[in-house]
Motif scaffolding. Structure first.
Motif, PDB file in Angstrom:
ATOM      1  N   ASP A 437       0.865  -1.194   0.000  1.00  0.00           N
ATOM      2  CA  ASP A 437       0.000   0.000   0.000  1.00  0.00           C
ATOM      3  C   ASP A 437       0.890   1.229   0.000  1.00  0.00           C
ATOM      4  N   GLY A 438       1.251   1.684  -1.185  1.00  0.00           N
ATOM      5  CA  GLY A 438       2.187   2.811  -1.306  1.00  0.00           C
ATOM      6  C   GLY A 438       1.614   4.105  -0.794  1.00  0.00           C
ATOM      7  N   ASP A 439       0.321   4.299  -1.034  1.00  0.00           N
ATOM      8  CA  ASP A 439      -0.289   5.561  -0.600  1.00  0.00           C
ATOM      9  C   ASP A 439      -0.294   5.677   0.926  1.00  0.00           C
ATOM     10  N   ALA A 440      -0.677   4.587   1.565  1.00  0.00           N
ATOM     11  CA  ALA A 440      -0.696   4.621   3.045  1.00  0.00           C
ATOM     12  C   ALA A 440       0.709   4.843   3.589  1.00  0.00           C
ATOM     13  N   ALA A 441       1.686   4.185   2.940  1.00  0.00           N
ATOM     14  CA  ALA A 441       3.066   4.365   3.401  1.00  0.00           C
ATOM     15  C   ALA A 441       3.493   5.815   3.219  1.00  0.00           C
ATOM     16  N   LYS A 442       3.051   6.399   2.114  1.00  0.00           N
ATOM     17  CA  LYS A 442       3.423   7.798   1.860  1.00  0.00           C
ATOM     18  C   LYS A 442       2.805   8.726   2.922  1.00  0.00           C
ATOM     19  N   ARG A 443       1.531   8.459   3.201  1.00  0.00           N
ATOM     20  CA  ARG A 443       0.871   9.317   4.192  1.00  0.00           C
ATOM     21  C   ARG A 443       1.524   9.184   5.571  1.00  0.00           C
ATOM     22  N   ALA A 444       1.849   7.951   5.899  1.00  0.00           N
ATOM     23  CA  ALA A 444       2.465   7.747   7.217  1.00  0.00           C
ATOM     24  C   ALA A 444       3.818   8.416   7.289  1.00  0.00           C
ATOM     25  N   MET A 445       4.573   8.332   6.182  1.00  0.00           N
ATOM     26  CA  MET A 445       5.899   8.955   6.193  1.00  0.00           C
ATOM     27  C   MET A 445       5.785  10.470   6.234  1.00  0.00           C
ATOM     28  N   GLU A 446       4.779  10.988   5.542  1.00  0.00           N
ATOM     29  CA  GLU A 446       4.592  12.446   5.615  1.00  0.00           C
ATOM     30  C   GLU A 446       4.228  12.876   7.048  1.00  0.00           C
ATOM     31  N   ARG A 447       3.448  12.032   7.688  1.00  0.00           N
ATOM     32  CA  ARG A 447       3.111  12.363   9.078  1.00  0.00           C
ATOM     33  C   ARG A 447       4.367  12.339   9.954  1.00  0.00           C
ATOM     34  N   ALA A 448       5.173  11.339   9.704  1.00  0.00           N
ATOM     35  CA  ALA A 448       6.414  11.250  10.472  1.00  0.00           C
ATOM     36  C   ALA A 448       7.308  12.451  10.177  1.00  0.00           C
ATOM     37  N   GLU A 449       7.299  12.886   8.924  1.00  0.00           N
ATOM     38  CA  GLU A 449       8.114  14.055   8.558  1.00  0.00           C
ATOM     39  C   GLU A 449       7.656  15.288   9.340  1.00  0.00           C
ATOM     40  N   ARG A 450       6.367  15.421   9.428  1.00  0.00           N
ATOM     41  CA  ARG A 450       5.857  16.607  10.155  1.00  0.00           C
ATOM     42  C   ARG A 450       6.273  16.555  11.630  1.00  0.00           C
ATOM     43  N   GLU A 451       6.168  15.394  12.186  1.00  0.00           N
ATOM     44  CA  GLU A 451       6.551  15.278  13.600  1.00  0.00           C
ATOM     45  C   GLU A 451       8.040  15.575  13.768  1.00  0.00           C
ATOM     46  N   LEU A 452       8.819  15.021  12.827  1.00  0.00           N
ATOM     47  CA  LEU A 452      10.263  15.255  12.927  1.00  0.00           C
ATOM     48  C   LEU A 452      10.591  16.728  12.736  1.00  0.00           C
ATOM     49  N   SER A 453       9.876  17.357  11.825  1.00  0.00           N
ATOM     50  CA  SER A 453      10.122  18.785  11.602  1.00  0.00           C
ATOM     51  C   SER A 453       9.844  19.582  12.887  1.00  0.00           C
ATOM     52  N   LYS A 454       8.778  19.200  13.555  1.00  0.00           N
ATOM     53  CA  LYS A 454       8.472  19.900  14.803  1.00  0.00           C
ATOM     54  C   LYS A 454       9.569  19.684  15.839  1.00  0.00           C
TER      55      LYS A 454
END
Lengths: 629, 341
Positions: A437-454
């Protein structure tokens, strides 16, 4: 009551032997009236009660005069006890006198209350008051006997006659005029005692007004420089507090630093150098704790970035990440968020390349493990910090002072939750990709990116760090000015430090006295030998200075000495057996500076890993054995 | 403040004026006034005859008004007998003097029954009253008589009756025994037993007059003329009745009781006064308050009478006597440490 009295008086005055003399005799006693044979109303009781009250007041007055020496002694005792009972702490020096006066007054008031209570309790009884009234009126037991007959309800003829005589005796009598205090002259001994007690009271309050701060301030007044430094520190503390509040980090350690700085500023302004130095020590301790947190956070972010880029593990034979995507990006990322973004892009680009995807999934898994480890570290650090702030002692008992600290959500908890969310997002991404599920993986990674950015944003916290750095500089200046004042140097050693700075600016590396505040203070007899508070705790000048720093190995490098003289001194001292603790205290500031520098693209991307490895190699170890270059 | 502490009854004081009918209080006032005038006149008349013994005279008169008997102790020649003789004249009653000697028999005091020839020529026993049957009896040097004779006075003093052949004969009223004893000549005397001492209301110590009084006595070329009677013995009885009616507040009675009890607790006392002392204290206090014109007994009255009432009712320990303490010392200490109320 008045009617009863009138009726009784009429009965007594009627003179009719056959007529019942009272209502009780007549059998028409009013309901609820006192069962006396003379009268329900008791005029003698009223005058006797008034006489008793009057005698009580006279007794109070007499006892107060007699125990005046005791009151003075109580005032003296309470005044002297002021430093123990009501220490000055953060109060102004003049408050010592005010508090001594208040305590002295309180002591005298307490003694007075006791004297009054005892005098009032020992006032004559009603019967004795009636006898005193007899004595004052020149009567022999007339009022007292009449009062006793009236009280007992005696109904015989002679008793009524006695009561009537007594009532006539008190008609028009003013107890205030009749009962007067007997003039009493103090004996010589009493006068001496009173004088001595009064002198003791004045002396006691005077001694109570003497506070350590007052004495120190009298011996060594607050210098202009101390006052200026205290004001600067106060201003810096206010700015730092505003930054901490603006960042909404609820960082207790930052608040501790600010609070300690404010305490130090207030104490220095009052002239309480000991208190100010103690507060500065607290401030240093809080700064070190804060830096340790920041360092741990930066390390965790670096570790995560390295895992995401695949550069953390040595490329051994067993590493099958031969594929380009699995080995990591060709250009190292500056931050963990960037690394994750790169991995996300690589993962999308890998398509159906199973080997590459597997390699990237392994990196995701390691990054997830790193995030979980960071979360656990944050949890441990948060737990320790909460225990420390909540005031738990060694046995786990909680002190009341720490209740607020234990209840308030901490920055550590927020950090732990953020790391947990990152780990969860990475795990979700990995599992989604594994499912295809590439889309779900992408969304999860984007979420992780946001958390990391914070997290990275919070870690950078440049404005707060600057404010804290200014706070440290102010603390350092205050520290030096106070030690200089203690040495009797009103200039606070500024001229010496300025001279040294000028020499260094002119390139005279070997100029004597161009050391840190620590070395300078030791050389000049600084009793504390304390370094400047906080990272780079030294005098900070406007703008940065380019200085030539000589390392222990003879290598000379031109460096931006942002952290002041102490940094230069520490680095210089490393080659000749300098204090490793100072290095450990100093290094975290470089850690963040390095990250900032790498983020500004002034360092080529290809060299950034080299620079990071260099600073990783000179990072002081936890055991304190490892030192710098 | 003054308004609250200045007291008015709100009605006219119950005083009499010339037009008002006599009220109960007025009657009491008049009775007291009359009784007091009897006492005062008696005392003043005595003072004109007996010089320098004002306290003794006051004590004797108060004991007379209280209805008790007096034991006078003093050296010879101090006027003890003169006091009683003058008092008898002033009161106007009968007077008898009994000189107590070791051979004095009870019948010499109480009287005896003689065998007499009746009108029919028969024989019969006829009682001839002794000197005890008088209003005022002077028992001179009472401690010189034997205890048997002294005890003959017991019933007469306590019961005011004399038993003759099993029949009680009342003594005249008023009946007043004034006994004297000489403390100097102790050879051949019989100290009065405690029971008999207790019959005396007061014991008065007649002391030597001072220089000024002695000079005044010496200035008298001859004894003063015998006083004329002030009234009848009934007047004395009236005064006694008024005195008995004077009330005492509870705290005064308690004070008297404390004094009596304190005689038992004193370390120097072998034995203390009994309940009769309490009665005596109050009776003397009433008499004294009457003499002072008061309608109530004051603590001061009791305290003033305490010495004369208690001194012969307190038995001293030998150790205390060896230390020089007397009953008067004990009473003074008790008075000093006994509080009112």
């Amino acid at each position: 009551m008045r009617g009863e009295a009138d009726a009784a008086a009429d009965d007594l005055a009627s003179g009719d032997p056959g007529r019942p003399s009272t209502r009780r005799d007549r059998g028409d006693e009013a309901p609820g009236s006192a069962p006396t044979g003379i009268a329900s109303a008791a005029p003698l009781a009223g005058v006797v009660a008034s006489a008793r009250a009057r005698l009580g007041r006279l007794a109070v007055r007499a006892e107060t005069g007699r125990h005046a020496a005791l009151l003075c002694a109580a005032a003296a005792a309470f005044g002297v006890a002021r430093p123990l009972v009501w220490p000055l702490r953060d109060g102004e020096p003049w408050e010592a006198l005010a508090r001594a006066l208040v305590l002295g007054a309180a002591g005298a008031s307490a003694a007075l209350a006791i004297v009054i209570a005892r005098a009032w309790r020992s006032r004559p009884s009603t019967l004795a008051s009636a006898r005193r009234l007899d004595g004052a009126l020149g009567l022999a037991e007339v009022v007292a006997s009449g009062y006793a007959f009236e009280r007992d309800g005696r109904d015989d003829e002679m008793a009524r006659f006695a009561v009537e005589r007594a009532r006539r005796a008190v008609v028009g009598v003013s107890v205030e005029r009749v009962l007067v205090s007997a003039p009493r002259a103090r004996t010589t001994a009493e006068s001496r005692w009173l004088f001595a007690a009064a002198a003791a009271a004045v002396l006691g309050i005077g001694v109570g007004a003497l506070d350590r701060v007052v004495v120190e301030r009298a011996l060594r007044p607050v210098t202009t420089r101390e006052a200026s430094a205290a004001a600067e520190l106060k201003k810096a503390a206010d700015e730092a507090a505003a930054n901490v509040a603006r960042d909404d980090a609820k960082d207790e350690k930052g608040a501790d630093v600010v609070a300690a700085a404010r305490r130090a500023s207030d104490a220095a302004r009052r002239g309480d150098r000991r208190g100010a130095l103690s507060a500065l020590d607290d401030m240093r301790a809080a700064s070190r704790a804060l830096e340790a947190d920041e360092r741990a956070q930066a390390r965790a972010l670096r570790s995560l970035r390295d895992e995401l880029e695949g550069s953390a593990r040595p490329r051994g034979a067993g590493d099958r990440a031969g594929a380009e995507g699995a080995r990591g990006p060709t250009r190292p990322s500056a931050t963990a968020a960037e690394a994750l973004a790169g991995l996300r892009r690589d993962l999308a680009a890998a398509g159906t390349d199973g080997e590459a995807v597997r390699g990237m999934l392994e990196r995701l898994e390691r990054a997830e493990a790193a995030a979980r480890a960071a979360a656990e570290r944050s949890a441990r650090a948060d737990g320790a910090g909460r225990r420390e702030r909540s005031g738990e002692d060694g046995a786990g008992r909680r002190t009341p002072a720490g209740e607020d600290g234990a209840r308030a959500p901490s920055a550590g908890a927020a950090r732990r939750e953020a790391w947990s969310r990152v780990a969860a997002a990475l795990a979700e991404a990995r599992e989604a990709k594994a499912r295809g599920d590439g889309d779900a993986a992408k969304r999860a990674m984007e979420r992780a990116e946001r958390e990391l950015s914070k997290l990275e944003e919070a870690s950078r916290g440049a404005s707060a760090r600057d404010a804290l750095a200014r706070l440290a500089d102010g603390a350092s200046e205050l520290d030096r000015s106070m030690h200089a004042a203690l040495r009797g140097d009103p200039s606070g050693g500024r001229a010496r430090g300025d001279d040294a700075g000028d020499l260094r600016a002119a390139g005279a590396e070997d100029a004597p006295g161009a050391g840190t505040s620590r070395s300078t203070s030791k050389a000049s007899g600084d009793p504390s030998g304390a370094a400047g508070a906080g990272p780079g705790g030294s005098e900070r000048r406007a703008g940065s200075e380019a200085r030539r720093v000589r390392t222990g190995g003879g290598l000379q490098a031109r460096a931006e000495v942002r952290e002041g003289e102490r940094a230069a001194g520490v680095i210089e001292g490393m080659g000749r057996g300098g204090d490793p603790r100072a290095y450990r205290e100093l290094f975290p500031s470089y850690d963040t500076i390095v990250e900032d520098g790498l983020r500004e693209d002034t360092v080529p991307a290809a060299r950034r890993p080299t620079v990071r490895r260099y600073f990783s190699s000179i990072r002081p170890g936890d055991d304190g054995d490892r030192q710098g270059p | 403040m003054t308004n609250h502490s200045t007291y008015t009854n709100g009605h006219a004081p119950a005083t009499t004026n010339g037009h008002a009918p006599a009220t109960t209080n007025d009657a009491i006032e008049q009775r007291m006034h009359r009784a007091r005038s009897i006492v005062v006149k008696l005392e003043q008349a005595l003072r004109t005859i007996i010089l320098g013994q004002d306290e003794i005279l006051a004590g004797v008169v108060q004991a007379l008004v209280a209805g008790g008997h007096v034991l006078l102790e003093g050296a010879p020649g101090l006027g003890k007998t003169q006091i009683v003789r003058t008092l008898a004249r002033l009161v106007g009653g009968s007077f008898a003097r009994i000189q107590f000697t070791p051979d004095l028999m009870p019948s010499d005091v109480l009287g005896t029954s003689l065998v007499v020839t009746t009108a029919e020529g028969g024989k019969d026993l006829s009682y001839r009253p002794g000197p005890i049957f008088a209003n005022l009896v002077l028992a001179d040097e009472i401690n010189r008589a034997t205890p048997k004779t002294q005890s003959a006075l017991l019933e007469a003093m306590a019961e005011r009756t004399v038993s003759v052949e099993g029949k009680p004969l009342p003594l005249p009223s008023p009946f007043f025994v004034l006994a004297t004893e000489n403390p100097i000549e102790m050879e051949g005397v019989y100290p009065l037993p405690e029971a008999q001492l207790d019959r005396f209301l007061v014991k008065l110590i007649v002391r030597m007059p001072d220089l000024e009084t002695l000079a005044r006595i010496g200035a008298r070329a001859e004894d003063p003329a015998p006083p004329s009677p002030l009234g009848s013995p009934e007047e004395l009885v009236f005064a006694q009745g008024v005195a008995r009616s004077i009330p005492a507040a509870p705290h005064v009675e308690q004070y008297a009781a404390k004094l009596v009890l304190a005689t038992h607790a004193h370390r120097a006392a072998r034995y203390g006064a009994g309940p009769r002392a309490m009665q005596a204290l109050m009776a003397c206090g009433r008499a004294r308050s009457l003499a002072a014109g008061r309608a109530v007994v004051a603590v001061e009255d009791v305290a003033a009478a305490a010495s004369s009432v208690l001194r012969h009712r307190v038995g001293m320990r030998f150790e205390a006597e060896a230390e020089g303490m007397t009953a008067d010392t004990v009473v003074a200490q008790i008075l000093a440490c006994t509080a009112v109320g």
